[in-house]
Design an enzyme around this catalytic site. Structure first.
Site, mmCIF file in Angstrom:
data_model
loop_
_atom_site.group_PDB
_atom_site.id
_atom_site.type_symbol
_atom_site.label_atom_id
_atom_site.label_comp_id
_atom_site.label_asym_id
_atom_site.label_seq_id
_atom_site.Cartn_x
_atom_site.Cartn_y
_atom_site.Cartn_z
ATOM 1 N N SER A 72 1.166 -0.892 -0.512
ATOM 2 C CA SER A 72 0.194 -0.010 0.163
ATOM 3 C C SER A 72 0.289 1.530 -0.284
ATOM 4 O O SER A 72 0.026 2.745 -0.433
ATOM 5 C CB SER A 72 -0.712 -0.086 0.657
ATOM 6 O OG SER A 72 -1.852 -0.831 1.021
ATOM 7 N N LYS A 75 0.406 3.165 -3.690
ATOM 8 C CA LYS A 75 -0.377 4.156 -3.038
ATOM 9 C C LYS A 75 -0.258 5.302 -3.420
ATOM 10 O O LYS A 75 -0.748 6.496 -3.461
ATOM 11 C CB LYS A 75 -1.681 3.748 -1.913
ATOM 12 C CG LYS A 75 -1.949 2.561 -2.085
ATOM 13 C CD LYS A 75 -3.280 1.968 -0.908
ATOM 14 C CE LYS A 75 -3.598 0.391 -0.804
ATOM 15 N NZ LYS A 75 -5.102 0.115 0.552
ATOM 16 N N TYR A 249 -3.975 2.957 7.852
ATOM 17 C CA TYR A 249 -5.235 2.438 7.970
ATOM 18 C C TYR A 249 -5.888 3.196 9.358
ATOM 19 O O TYR A 249 -6.119 4.007 9.746
ATOM 20 C CB TYR A 249 -4.433 0.833 7.937
ATOM 21 C CG TYR A 249 -4.181 0.200 7.761
ATOM 22 C CD1 TYR A 249 -3.559 0.244 5.878
ATOM 23 C CD2 TYR A 249 -3.154 0.281 7.766
ATOM 24 C CE1 TYR A 249 -3.574 0.084 5.243
ATOM 25 C CE2 TYR A 249 -1.668 -0.818 6.722
ATOM 26 C CZ TYR A 249 -2.292 -0.887 5.159
ATOM 27 O OH TYR A 249 -1.058 -1.238 4.763
ATOM 28 N N VAL A 267 0.824 -3.402 3.440
ATOM 29 C CA VAL A 267 1.339 -4.811 4.499
ATOM 30 C C VAL A 267 2.542 -5.352 4.331
ATOM 31 O O VAL A 267 2.661 -6.576 5.000
ATOM 32 C CB VAL A 267 0.130 -5.670 4.704
ATOM 33 C CG1 VAL A 267 -1.646 -4.847 4.375
ATOM 34 C CG2 VAL A 267 0.001 -6.237 2.970
HETATM 35 N N1 GLU Z 1 -2.004 -5.550 -1.557
HETATM 36 C C1 GLU Z 1 -3.552 -5.161 -0.508
HETATM 37 C C2 GLU Z 1 -3.910 -5.303 -0.829
HETATM 38 O O1 GLU Z 1 -4.837 -4.828 -1.235
HETATM 39 C C3 GLU Z 1 -2.394 -3.828 -0.463
HETATM 40 C C4 GLU Z 1 -2.744 -3.904 1.050
HETATM 41 C C5 GLU Z 1 -1.618 -2.468 1.822
HETATM 42 O O2 GLU Z 1 -0.946 -2.838 1.698
HETATM 43 O O3 GLU Z 1 -2.704 -2.534 2.877
HETATM 44 O O4 GLU Z 1 -5.202 -6.479 -0.116
#
Ligand code: GLU
Length: 313
Positions: A72, A75, A249, A267
């Site tokens: 993430s 992002k 988060y 994650v």
């Molecule tokens: N590719 C992961 C998912 O969508 C990323 C989640 C994350 O890093 O928060 O579950």
């Protein structure tokens, strides 16, 4: 008001080495993300920290040159690209409010007619990926190139094994993408969006790369590597603000309380934090706390902020 301590008043390299020692007792208290099978294979006791400063230097300690799965954290760069390409257009599809729920939560998306709370929960990130798909055939490559350009080169790449592993198990993200499609939030086919998103998440980089890649966010969008602005100053403000309120988060509030810097986690155990006008810090340690943030990485950033006063608090 406390002044940030100038870097000359203590030795950054010594501080980072101290942090490596201090965080060690916390190993074993968190859990590596297991829902992406390929990610579960990583050595849980890794820890790296790197700081990039405005003079173009970077200082690092621990496993700072080992590429890991950004997940993430990507992002953050996808959002910058969307703002770069389309200005404020993206905000017609995605909100700017904290979600108060897990990153892959579904119910809130349904209740709010398919409008994601922010670009950092999965629903919002899938929407940003869909938006970028309208501008590039290969979004993962586009994001990778943006990270490369911001950092002045990185040691990582797209880890196709991690991407395939997530694509094979991405049922929750597929469900989210279908809800987005029902409400017309995304343009492309849900499966195509999920596949592009999973490849984007599978980009790897080291903490040294990551700290460098985030440095323009501490410098009003200026990149030391290209010698030019890569993101307009007002967009940098937006990105840092959304990181501060939504980047960690469902524990963004307690992270702000403990560390006091805009940050984005993944994650894979990475966290990148920005201290506007001072520098950028990246940490990596794969064991996660209950909110999905690196447990050891958060402790390290808290120690860093306490010692440097690089913080809004
Ligand atoms: N590719 C992961 C998912 O969508 C990323 C989640 C994350 O890093 O928060 O579950």
């Amino acid at each position: 008001m406390r002044e940030p301590r100038p870097l000359t008043s203590y030795r950054l390299a010594d501080l980072l080495a101290d942090i490596v020692d201090h965080v060690r007792p916390a190993f074993g208290k968190g859990k590596v993300a297991g829902y992406i099978p390929e990610l579960a294979k990583v050595n849980p006791r890794k820890f790296g920290i790197a700081v990039a400063t405005l003079d173009g230097a970077d200082v690092a300690a621990g496993d700072a040159d080992e590429p890991f799965s950004l997940q993430s954290v990507t992002k953050l760069f996808a959002l910058q690209l969307a703002l770069n390409r389309g200005g404020d257009d993206i905000w017609t599809r995605v909100g700017k409010e904290p979600s108060g729920t897990a990153f892959n939560h579904l119910a809130i998306l349904e209740a709010e007619q398919g409008t994601p709370r922010n670009p950092f929960v999965n629903a919002g990130a899938l929407t940003v990926t869909d938006y970028l798909m309208g501008r590039s055939g290969d979004v993962a490559k586009l994001v990778l190139e943006y990270i490369r350009a911001s950092a002045g080169g990185i040691s990582g790449d797209i880890d196709e094994a991690v991407a395939a592993s997530e694509i094979a198990t991405a049922h929750q993200n597929r469900a989210i993408a279908h809800i987005l499609k029902v409400h017309g939030t995304i343009d492309h086919a849900p499966d195509a969006v999920v596949n592009a998103y999973c490849r984007q998440c599978a980009i790897t980089a080291s903490v040294r790369d990551l700290a460098r890649a985030a440095l323009p966010l501490a410098m009003d969008g200026f990149s030391l590597h290209s010698g030019e602005s890569i993101l307009a100053q007002r967009m940098v403000r937006r990105v840092n603000a959304v990181m501060m309120t939504c980047g960690m988060y469902d524990s963004t509030g307690s992270f702000a309380y403990r560390v006091g810097l805009p940050a984005k986690s993944g994650v894979g155990g990475g966290i990148v934090a920005v201290a506007p006008g001072l520098g950028s810090i990246a940490v990596w340690s794969p064991e996660l706390d209950r909110a999905g943030n690196s447990l050891v990485g958060t402790i390290a950033l808290e120690l860093f902020a306490q010692n440097t006063h690089w913080s809004v608090l």
